[in-house]
Enzyme design. Sequence first.
Site, PDB file in Angstrom:
ATOM      1  N   GLY A  11      29.895  44.752  48.259  1.00  0.00           N
ATOM      2  CA  GLY A  11      29.970  44.835  46.805  1.00  0.00           C
ATOM      3  C   GLY A  11      28.686  44.392  46.129  1.00  0.00           C
ATOM      4  O   GLY A  11      27.728  43.948  46.774  1.00  0.00           O
ATOM      5  N   LEU A  13      27.998  41.766  44.099  1.00  0.00           N
ATOM      6  CA  LEU A  13      27.678  40.360  44.318  1.00  0.00           C
ATOM      7  C   LEU A  13      27.459  40.076  45.791  1.00  0.00           C
ATOM      8  O   LEU A  13      26.574  39.287  46.153  1.00  0.00           O
ATOM      9  CB  LEU A  13      28.797  39.480  43.758  1.00  0.00           C
ATOM     10  CG  LEU A  13      28.619  37.973  43.935  1.00  0.00           C
ATOM     11  CD1 LEU A  13      27.331  37.487  43.279  1.00  0.00           C
ATOM     12  CD2 LEU A  13      29.823  37.217  43.373  1.00  0.00           C
ATOM     13  N   ASP A  35      40.220  42.440  56.967  1.00  0.00           N
ATOM     14  CA  ASP A  35      41.337  42.536  56.043  1.00  0.00           C
ATOM     15  C   ASP A  35      41.748  41.115  55.674  1.00  0.00           C
ATOM     16  O   ASP A  35      42.384  40.414  56.479  1.00  0.00           O
ATOM     17  CB  ASP A  35      42.496  43.289  56.712  1.00  0.00           C
ATOM     18  CG  ASP A  35      43.735  43.369  55.825  1.00  0.00           C
ATOM     19  OD1 ASP A  35      43.682  42.894  54.670  1.00  0.00           O
ATOM     20  OD2 ASP A  35      44.749  43.909  56.294  1.00  0.00           O
ATOM     21  N   ALA A  57      37.592  41.229  46.434  1.00  0.00           N
ATOM     22  CA  ALA A  57      38.589  41.184  45.364  1.00  0.00           C
ATOM     23  C   ALA A  57      39.055  42.581  44.986  1.00  0.00           C
ATOM     24  O   ALA A  57      38.359  43.572  45.219  1.00  0.00           O
ATOM     25  CB  ALA A  57      38.014  40.493  44.131  1.00  0.00           C
ATOM     26  N   THR A  98      37.326  34.601  37.655  1.00  0.00           N
ATOM     27  CA  THR A  98      37.050  35.381  36.459  1.00  0.00           C
ATOM     28  C   THR A  98      37.460  34.661  35.181  1.00  0.00           C
ATOM     29  O   THR A  98      38.381  33.820  35.199  1.00  0.00           O
ATOM     30  CB  THR A  98      37.808  36.718  36.532  1.00  0.00           C
ATOM     31  OG1 THR A  98      37.672  37.428  35.299  1.00  0.00           O
ATOM     32  CG2 THR A  98      39.296  36.494  36.771  1.00  0.00           C
ATOM     33  N   ASP A  99      36.807  35.030  34.093  1.00  0.00           N
ATOM     34  CA  ASP A  99      37.199  34.549  32.769  1.00  0.00           C
ATOM     35  C   ASP A  99      38.582  35.045  32.381  1.00  0.00           C
ATOM     36  O   ASP A  99      39.232  34.495  31.495  1.00  0.00           O
ATOM     37  CB  ASP A  99      36.186  35.019  31.725  1.00  0.00           C
ATOM     38  CG  ASP A  99      36.083  36.536  31.663  1.00  0.00           C
ATOM     39  OD1 ASP A  99      35.762  37.135  32.713  1.00  0.00           O
ATOM     40  OD2 ASP A  99      36.313  37.127  30.595  1.00  0.00           O
ATOM     41  N   TYR A 122      45.485  41.641  36.132  1.00  0.00           N
ATOM     42  CA  TYR A 122      44.333  41.229  36.929  1.00  0.00           C
ATOM     43  C   TYR A 122      44.104  39.727  36.803  1.00  0.00           C
ATOM     44  O   TYR A 122      43.903  39.031  37.805  1.00  0.00           O
ATOM     45  CB  TYR A 122      43.100  42.000  36.469  1.00  0.00           C
ATOM     46  CG  TYR A 122      41.798  41.495  37.035  1.00  0.00           C
ATOM     47  CD1 TYR A 122      41.466  41.705  38.363  1.00  0.00           C
ATOM     48  CD2 TYR A 122      40.891  40.789  36.234  1.00  0.00           C
ATOM     49  CE1 TYR A 122      40.262  41.235  38.891  1.00  0.00           C
ATOM     50  CE2 TYR A 122      39.695  40.326  36.745  1.00  0.00           C
ATOM     51  CZ  TYR A 122      39.389  40.539  38.074  1.00  0.00           C
ATOM     52  OH  TYR A 122      38.214  40.065  38.584  1.00  0.00           O
TER      53      TYR A 122
END
Length: 285
Positions: A11, A13, A35, A57, A98-99, A122
Amino acid sequence: MTRWLVTGAAGMLGQDLLAALGGEDVTAVTRTELDITDPLAVASAVAGHDVVVNAAAWTNVDAAETAEDEATAVNGHAVATLAEACAASGARLLQVSTDYVLAGQGSLPHAEDAPTAPVNAYGRSKLVGERAVLRHLPDTGYVVRTAWLYGAHGPNFVRTMLRLSGERDTVEVVNDQYGQPTWSAALAVQLRDLGRAALDGTAPAGVYHGTSAGRASWYGLARAIFEEAGLDPARVLPTTSDRFVRPAARPANSVLGHLAWGRTPVAPLGPWREMLAKAFIEGLS
């Protein structure tokens, strides 16, 4: 030498983490190679590592509205599995969050200990993961919330604006949602430094906010992108979020506070506008 395990290595990041960890002993695994919902596979992968950075994620925010169980399996229950494996092996775990675990109300920055209240599936799925880390690893678990992430790898808002700039005369962007545009390469370095501090005992476990300093709307960010690309920012037009209804609600205020970094030798990230300029210099476009 410290042994690192990076999940989600393919990904945006993840790729920046591998660059930041150049010279370290790193095991990088992609979604197809590990996995993270498989407890036996996770235990085997974690064994022998000192620091695990989980960048894997479910990131499709809108799709999570109709597939919350699937999103929670990856963002929540799999993180619990990782945390249990780290507890068994003694590894430190850095969980990227996450925010969206916050309601995003008000106008002030949200502190690390602000009440969580996700407004979409999410966010709820990621909160399950956060709680698992803090429950299973009270002394060796680190939750790093980020937001508005962009970088050279993979789809993101900056790359979308650059694409649209070549397809349209003007671009409408919402001007009523605020946050902190964050360069993934800078966050990767911060995560590396936090992992090192975690190992040497100079960073207490808990919640940290890995976002740039300052505050911007999506409209303000889009104008800055056009400026950095040498384009006319007047081509970006403001609009409101009610013109772009999406399946998942978005927080109106994703601005996060950074006080927790003061307890560590790791510096908070710099101003978002300076970061964006540096990203363009280093080849973001």
